[in-house]
Write a protein that holds these residues in place. Structure first.
Motif, short mmCIF file in Angstrom:
data_model
loop_
_atom_site.label_atom_id
_atom_site.label_comp_id
_atom_site.label_asym_id
_atom_site.label_seq_id
_atom_site.Cartn_x
_atom_site.Cartn_y
_atom_site.Cartn_z
N GLY A 108 34.48 41.23 35.57
CA GLY A 108 34.19 41.26 36.99
C GLY A 108 33.94 42.65 37.54
O GLY A 108 33.31 42.81 38.60
N ASP A 109 34.41 43.68 36.83
CA ASP A 109 34.17 45.06 37.26
C ASP A 109 32.68 45.40 37.19
O ASP A 109 31.96 44.93 36.29
CB ASP A 109 34.92 46.06 36.37
CG ASP A 109 36.43 45.97 36.49
OD1 ASP A 109 36.92 45.22 37.35
OD2 ASP A 109 37.11 46.65 35.70
N ALA A 110 32.23 46.26 38.09
CA ALA A 110 30.89 46.83 38.01
C ALA A 110 31.00 48.27 37.54
O ALA A 110 31.87 49.01 38.01
CB ALA A 110 30.18 46.75 39.36
N ILE A 111 30.16 48.66 36.63
CA ILE A 111 30.19 50.03 36.11
C ILE A 111 28.81 50.65 36.23
O ILE A 111 27.79 49.95 36.19
CB ILE A 111 30.65 50.07 34.64
CG1 ILE A 111 29.70 49.27 33.76
CG2 ILE A 111 32.08 49.57 34.51
CD1 ILE A 111 29.90 49.50 32.28
N VAL A 169 43.59 43.32 44.30
CA VAL A 169 42.95 42.72 45.47
C VAL A 169 41.57 42.16 45.13
O VAL A 169 41.21 41.06 45.52
CB VAL A 169 42.83 43.73 46.62
CG1 VAL A 169 42.10 43.14 47.83
CG2 VAL A 169 44.21 44.25 47.02
N GLU A 170 40.77 42.94 44.38
CA GLU A 170 39.39 42.56 44.08
C GLU A 170 38.91 43.37 42.89
O GLU A 170 39.58 44.30 42.42
CB GLU A 170 38.50 42.83 45.29
CG GLU A 170 38.47 44.30 45.70
CD GLU A 170 37.73 44.53 47.01
OE1 GLU A 170 37.35 43.55 47.65
OE2 GLU A 170 37.56 45.71 47.38
N SER A 171 37.73 43.02 42.40
CA SER A 171 37.14 43.77 41.29
C SER A 171 36.55 45.08 41.80
O SER A 171 35.83 45.08 42.81
CB SER A 171 36.05 42.95 40.60
OG SER A 171 36.60 41.82 39.97
N PRO A 172 36.82 46.20 41.13
CA PRO A 172 36.28 47.48 41.57
C PRO A 172 34.92 47.78 40.95
O PRO A 172 34.48 47.10 40.00
CB PRO A 172 37.32 48.47 41.04
CG PRO A 172 37.78 47.83 39.75
CD PRO A 172 37.75 46.34 40.00
N ALA A 173 34.28 48.80 41.47
CA ALA A 173 33.13 49.41 40.83
C ALA A 173 33.48 50.86 40.54
O ALA A 173 34.25 51.47 41.28
CB ALA A 173 31.90 49.33 41.72
#
Length: 291
Positions: A76-79, A45-49
């Motif tokens: 695109g993920d945030a970590i 659905v979208e990029s996760p964090a």
């Protein structure tokens, strides 16, 4: 008990627009594997964090030395991790926010992935710091679907994030079968405790609710107040007996989303039979990685 038969939508939308903590009943329970699976559901659905509570930065388990599964970060993920871990990753990242939070593995940062790679997570130790980091992910960077690697002994951070919940992962074989079912019964029961009414008098237990404190509960009160479900240090039978005499309420209600059950050498039909009538009133996801 609600057993979830996994479908694409059922799996995905349990993690969208919410912050989900992943807890486990023991070392090597499979939390990292479940996190990778849950992150892949969000990515539909979208990029996760994603983040962890405290330091996770070990390639090998500190107890038995086994190689741990790694978290995969995709573009695109945030970590949430430390500067040291970013430099050790085979991915490429841009730092979006550096926090005045320092660990032995470096300063805590939020980074956005610009080239796929494996990453070790390092997160804040304290609830106030975790709230600050998650607020920045949501309000400043626009990440709405967040997974946080937690621990069995540290469920209380769930309450620091509004509307967050947790999945409790249990890795079950014949050696720990009876003990784990009792653990699931206790956690399921405690998760149903509500906060007290404003005008209700109650007997308050400070700290842990232990067997040694049971005799101190006076019969003058019909309501017993504890901090949250992690305060319960009596077994399921003792708790049931106590509930025959008092209504137990919690200062902080924690949202148990369900159990993730990973069975080893036990058929699901056998496990279903064993937990029938055990009052495990929570969703159960079986062996999700095979779906």
């Amino acid at each position: 008990m609600v057993t979830l038969t996994m479908t694409a939508n059922a799996a995905t939308y349990r993690f969208i627009n919410t912050t989900t903590f992943v807890m486990g009943n023991r070392k090597n329970a499979g939390k990292t594997t479940f996190m990778n699976w849950a992150l892949n559901q969000i990515r539909k659905v979208e990029s996760p964090a994603f983040a962890s509570i405290g330091i996770d930065g070990e390639n090998n388990d500190m107890i038995d030395g086994r190689v741990k599964p790694q978290i995969k970060a995709l573009k695109g993920d945030a970590i949430v991790t430390s500067t040291n871990m970013l430099s050790k990753s085979n991915g490429l990242f841009t730092i979006e926010k550096a926090f005045p939070i320092h660990t032995r593995l470096g300063q805590i940062v939020i980074a956005r992935t610009i080239r796929d790679g494996n990453i070790e997570l390092v997160g804040p130790e304290y609830n106030e710091q975790l709230t600050q980091v998650v607020n920045h992910l949501i309000k400043e960077l626009g990440y709405k679907s967040i997974i946080i690697d937690g621990a069995a002994s540290r469920i209380t951070p769930v309450n620091s994030i509004p509307d967050a919940g947790f999945y409790y992962l249990v890795n079950i074989d014949h050696r720990n079968l009876k003990k784990t079912i009792e653990q699931m019964q206790l956690l399921s029961l405690c998760s149903r405790f509500e906060t007290p009414d404003a005008d209700t008098d109650h007997f308050k237990i400070d700290g842990a609710l232990t067997a040694s404190k049971l005799n101190s509960i006076t019969s003058d009160y019909s309501t017993l107040l504890i901090n949250d479900l992690t305060s319960v240090f009596i077994n399921y039978t003792q708790l049931q007996k106590l509930m025959q005499h008092v209504d137990i309420r919690v200062k902080n209600k924690l949202n148990l989303k369900g159990f993730v059950v990973v069975l080893k050498d036990i058929e699901q039909s056998e496990f279903d039979r064993l937990i029938t009538n055990k009052s495990i009133d929570a969703e159960i996801i079986y062996n999700p990685y095979v779906h």
